[in-house]
Scaffold this motif. Sequence first.
Motif, PDB file in Angstrom:
ATOM      1  N   LYS A   1      31.942  47.063  38.976  1.00 45.03           N
ATOM      2  CA  LYS A   1      31.609  45.679  39.331  1.00 45.03           C
ATOM      3  C   LYS A   1      32.785  44.746  39.065  1.00 45.03           C
ATOM      4  O   LYS A   1      32.987  43.758  39.772  1.00 45.03           O
ATOM      5  N   LYS A   2      33.568  45.064  38.036  1.00 44.02           N
ATOM      6  CA  LYS A   2      34.775  44.269  37.801  1.00 44.02           C
ATOM      7  C   LYS A   2      35.732  44.393  38.985  1.00 44.02           C
ATOM      8  O   LYS A   2      36.381  43.415  39.378  1.00 44.02           O
TER       9      LYS A   2
ATOM     10  N   PHE B   1      38.242  41.996  43.750  1.00 35.25           N
ATOM     11  CA  PHE B   1      38.469  42.123  45.195  1.00 35.25           C
ATOM     12  C   PHE B   1      38.184  40.789  45.891  1.00 35.25           C
ATOM     13  O   PHE B   1      39.015  40.269  46.644  1.00 35.25           O
ATOM     14  N   PHE B   2      37.009  40.211  45.639  1.00 37.70           N
ATOM     15  CA  PHE B   2      36.661  38.959  46.308  1.00 37.70           C
ATOM     16  C   PHE B   2      37.424  37.771  45.714  1.00 37.70           C
ATOM     17  O   PHE B   2      37.691  36.793  46.425  1.00 37.70           O
ATOM     18  N   LYS B   3      37.786  37.855  44.451  1.00 34.40           N
ATOM     19  CA  LYS B   3      38.596  36.781  43.869  1.00 34.40           C
ATOM     20  C   LYS B   3      39.964  36.735  44.536  1.00 34.40           C
ATOM     21  O   LYS B   3      40.512  35.643  44.798  1.00 34.40           O
ATOM     22  N   LEU B   4      40.518  37.887  44.846  1.00 29.33           N
ATOM     23  CA  LEU B   4      41.794  37.928  45.560  1.00 29.33           C
ATOM     24  C   LEU B   4      41.669  37.269  46.932  1.00 29.33           C
ATOM     25  O   LEU B   4      42.552  36.516  47.356  1.00 29.33           O
TER      26      LEU B   4
ATOM     27  N   LYS C   1      28.355  39.833  26.320  1.00 29.38           N
ATOM     28  CA  LYS C   1      29.764  39.799  26.677  1.00 29.38           C
ATOM     29  C   LYS C   1      30.152  41.037  27.491  1.00 29.38           C
ATOM     30  O   LYS C   1      29.836  42.163  27.115  1.00 29.38           O
ATOM     31  N   GLY C   2      30.831  40.809  28.608  1.00 31.80           N
ATOM     32  CA  GLY C   2      31.317  41.900  29.442  1.00 31.80           C
ATOM     33  C   GLY C   2      30.381  42.310  30.552  1.00 31.80           C
ATOM     34  O   GLY C   2      30.759  43.106  31.411  1.00 31.80           O
ATOM     35  N   ASP C   3      29.162  41.797  30.573  1.00 30.92           N
ATOM     36  CA  ASP C   3      28.197  42.174  31.615  1.00 30.92           C
ATOM     37  C   ASP C   3      28.587  41.577  32.967  1.00 30.92           C
ATOM     38  O   ASP C   3      29.055  40.434  33.046  1.00 30.92           O
ATOM     39  N   LEU C   4      28.370  42.339  34.026  1.00 30.47           N
ATOM     40  CA  LEU C   4      28.458  41.844  35.395  1.00 30.47           C
ATOM     41  C   LEU C   4      27.189  42.252  36.123  1.00 30.47           C
ATOM     42  O   LEU C   4      26.703  43.369  35.951  1.00 30.47           O
ATOM     43  N   TRP C   5      26.671  41.342  36.947  1.00 36.30           N
ATOM     44  CA  TRP C   5      25.443  41.658  37.667  1.00 36.30           C
ATOM     45  C   TRP C   5      25.323  40.788  38.917  1.00 36.30           C
ATOM     46  O   TRP C   5      25.867  39.695  38.984  1.00 36.30           O
ATOM     47  N   PHE C   6      24.604  41.323  39.891  1.00 30.89           N
ATOM     48  CA  PHE C   6      24.323  40.598  41.128  1.00 30.89           C
ATOM     49  C   PHE C   6      22.944  39.954  41.050  1.00 30.89           C
ATOM     50  O   PHE C   6      22.028  40.504  40.445  1.00 30.89           O
ATOM     51  N   GLU C   7      22.817  38.806  41.689  1.00 32.20           N
ATOM     52  CA  GLU C   7      21.519  38.188  41.912  1.00 32.20           C
ATOM     53  C   GLU C   7      21.398  37.860  43.397  1.00 32.20           C
ATOM     54  O   GLU C   7      22.352  37.375  44.012  1.00 32.20           O
TER      55      GLU C   7
ATOM     56  N   MET D   1      43.913  47.024  37.149  1.00 26.90           N
ATOM     57  CA  MET D   1      42.794  47.120  36.218  1.00 26.90           C
ATOM     58  C   MET D   1      43.229  47.788  34.922  1.00 26.90           C
ATOM     59  O   MET D   1      44.206  48.548  34.893  1.00 26.90           O
ATOM     60  N   SER D   2      42.507  47.515  33.831  1.00 22.39           N
ATOM     61  CA  SER D   2      42.804  48.179  32.571  1.00 22.39           C
ATOM     62  C   SER D   2      42.590  49.680  32.729  1.00 22.39           C
ATOM     63  O   SER D   2      41.804  50.125  33.575  1.00 22.39           O
ATOM     64  N   LEU D   3      43.300  50.453  31.913  1.00 24.70           N
ATOM     65  CA  LEU D   3      43.191  51.900  32.023  1.00 24.70           C
ATOM     66  C   LEU D   3      41.778  52.371  31.728  1.00 24.70           C
ATOM     67  O   LEU D   3      41.288  53.333  32.331  1.00 24.70           O
ATOM     68  N   ILE D   4      41.095  51.700  30.806  1.00 23.00           N
ATOM     69  CA  ILE D   4      39.721  52.096  30.492  1.00 23.00           C
ATOM     70  C   ILE D   4      38.815  51.910  31.694  1.00 23.00           C
ATOM     71  O   ILE D   4      38.059  52.815  32.075  1.00 23.00           O
ATOM     72  N   ASP D   5      38.893  50.747  32.344  1.00 21.49           N
ATOM     73  CA  ASP D   5      38.052  50.499  33.516  1.00 21.49           C
ATOM     74  C   ASP D   5      38.463  51.385  34.692  1.00 21.49           C
ATOM     75  O   ASP D   5      37.614  51.897  35.421  1.00 21.49           O
ATOM     76  N   ALA D   6      39.766  51.552  34.883  1.00 22.10           N
ATOM     77  CA  ALA D   6      40.245  52.374  35.996  1.00 22.10           C
ATOM     78  C   ALA D   6      39.817  53.825  35.829  1.00 22.10           C
ATOM     79  O   ALA D   6      39.444  54.498  36.796  1.00 22.10           O
TER      80      ALA D   6
END
Length: 830
Positions: free
Chosen positions: A370-371, A376-379, A473-479, A573-578
């Motif tokens: 989700k990050k 992607f859309f922020k770019l 903290k760190g959560d991402l979600w769609f509504e 992206m950070s290595l952990i997320d990637a």
Amino acid sequence: MGFFGSSSTTIVSSVVYNLAGDVSKRPDFLRSTIAGNVIGDTNNSLGESLNQAYLNGPGIRFRNFPGWAERSGYNDLIGLVTGTIQSGDTIITDQLIAQIPRDGANSVQLQASSISYADFTYWAEQYVANNHQELFYTAWTADIDKTTNLITITYENGVKESFTPANFDPAVRYLYARYNQTLPAENGPVVTGPTVSLGSTDSFPSTVGWTVVSNSGGHGVYSKTEYKGVSPDNPTRTYSVRSTMYQDTVGTSRSYRIDTQNITLQVVAPLQIFIYKFDTGNSVLDAMFGRPTNMGTFYPFIPMRIDDKFVSPTNLADVYPLAKKAFKKAMNGDFDDIIDKIADNESLGDIDYAYAVYGVALNVQDNAAKKYIYQFFKLLLDSDLTNPAAYAQWESDMQAASDSVLAYWNWYQAQGAGGNTGDTPVMKEYPQAPNYSVRVTSQNRPVMDYDMSVIWSGIEETVGSGLRPGAKKGDLWFEVNPSSTYPVYSITYGSGDNNNGPELHTETIVMEHVTLYWQETTTSWRSLDLYGLKHQNMIYGGKSVDISSVEALQDADESGFIIPLHEDIYASMSLIDATQMSTACCFLVFNCYQIVKKKWYQTGLFSVVMVVIIIAITYVSLGSGTGPAASFYAGIGTALGFTGVAAVIAGLALTMIASMILLKIVGMVATAAFGDKVGAIVTAVAAVVMIVYGSGLQNGGGFAEGLAQLTSPQNLLALTNAIGNGVVQYEQGEINDIAKQTQTMLDQYNTETKAVADQYLSTFGAGMGTINPLDLTDSSASSRGAFVSEPPSVFLNRTLMTGSDVAELNSALISQFTALTLDLDQNLAT
């Protein structure tokens, strides 16, 4: 497809499958690495284990894949996969109207216009409008032959008609306009009526229903218009009679006169479709097309089935070896095995195209993925190509257009009712919704028409403070927000040669609105509002599978709405997320040319890919998956429901995990029962027995083969080393007590094994961990099998003995094995 989806096609379908398998059984790389370190006693700190896991993990390998694709020539072979941001289309209504052809003095009433890629349904709409206007709003469908471009219309009654579209090019953008020609009102000559004189007591004609034009000084002028129906001069048009009455009441000269004039009414001609191909000579229209902006490179796709044929050594032979290597490089997977799985499906005949793509499903559950979607859309928002104000302006223009069409319709209806015939209201054009897209294609498309787009009408970012309800903290979600519905009115007037009166048609545009939230810190959050977001998988020449954002987010399975993997965004992206993303960002896409909605797979069919990632080093030691060892593991895998290479891998994985957990439990229970010293002896002996005896079984032998290998000189030497080390370290032990305690330990082992297995399933689930099974007993694999490592203290104790000491001890342990076992205390005393 087409204007407002007014026509339909029922010819294409697309299904996707994530090679990571069931979402509920996917690994959490960070948690699994930590668990592996805790369970495995690797003698590394947690920091060291995490560092090694990530630097040698799938994320680094996956980051290197685009570089390999470029260096190896793979991109040149299948076409470099690039993205373009399409924006800036500006349709200027007055200029467009002036460029649309019309008959004679007719005017053009523009209903709608848009700029988009080639879509054969516009040509189908044009054909029906020109040839069967009365059927335009009925339930007809269209199809196109992907080889000849022949379009076939199937009407509601089953009748079919075919034609070849003019100037159709699937790779080019077009301007489309939907409009009516209007025949202007025509005023006939004024016919002067006779003057009628009235006597002093005669009454003037009644003026009820007449409009007073003027009345002063004994002179009055009155007017009225009466609708008469079909014109006597033109049976395809209607007319009214405008009457003007002049009254003179001055003195004794009382008279009146009624003049008449026939007015042929304005007519809305049948609906028409205008199509203009970009860059074909009209500089006015060409200027309305925005120029695409390069977005850089995306991860390449991997073709597997093209035009009903698999990529193989005999079909697309130049593509096959590099496609096979690409799949190995990116996923550490077996290209041929995946093709075999697809080929085994009973619905293979429905699959025209199958290929692997890299990206993230819009409804993905993984937070790291989700990050990526947010970035992607922020770019796209930060590229200055998306105008946030354009969406609000479009909403206002839509309302104004609807109001104007309804005003015209009411005026038109009043003509037939003999009502007010004031100035003709001007119908405004319905605006094209802000239309932005990222189109991802392979340059020149040398292998297949790889063509996917992410399309949207508006993006807005909001930054807020505080902690949103239910978030951490760190959560991402769609509504999913309520969608907005906009009516679109259109007026038709017969079929051209049949004056059957005007008709008002109503269609709708639904604009979806979803929001992606990100709780960045405990005190701040941000969100992206996405309007009109959809995914388009263009299969061929306007044949596309479109998935809206709401459809994707409400899909119980992972959706085919795939946000493609952009090389630079992923690298940032950070290595952990990637790394976490890399475990579940490869999809198989299956395209077909008919509606087939069933899945091409069964649960776990392709999940073998993740198993390959976990135990790749050990699998390499099995060679091609043949031989006695492979047969041994295949038997286990077959019992689990797998076949072929998958069975070998599954059996190997289960055997390794079971063996390592067994050794771990033996060591833990032995240490708990006997203390550190005796526990180490038991664990070491058990490891030798398991490895050597198990090897005999794997190589096709039974009990005798296992015992033979166990009593071979080299393996007896291994046993004596294990026992000898224990004797040297634990010379005060009592072997008889050890034997009794060992029996107790074995009984306890059965109980502990089940408890650990239950706890493992409860904690990780089936297949959720990426724990390296070898970590569980400090083991590692080699080309000849596995060995049990030893802690430094044991190594130093053992290696402090001289060579003669080792030789004598080994000889004594072999020649006096029985005596030493029965009377250890006496021998140690002497």
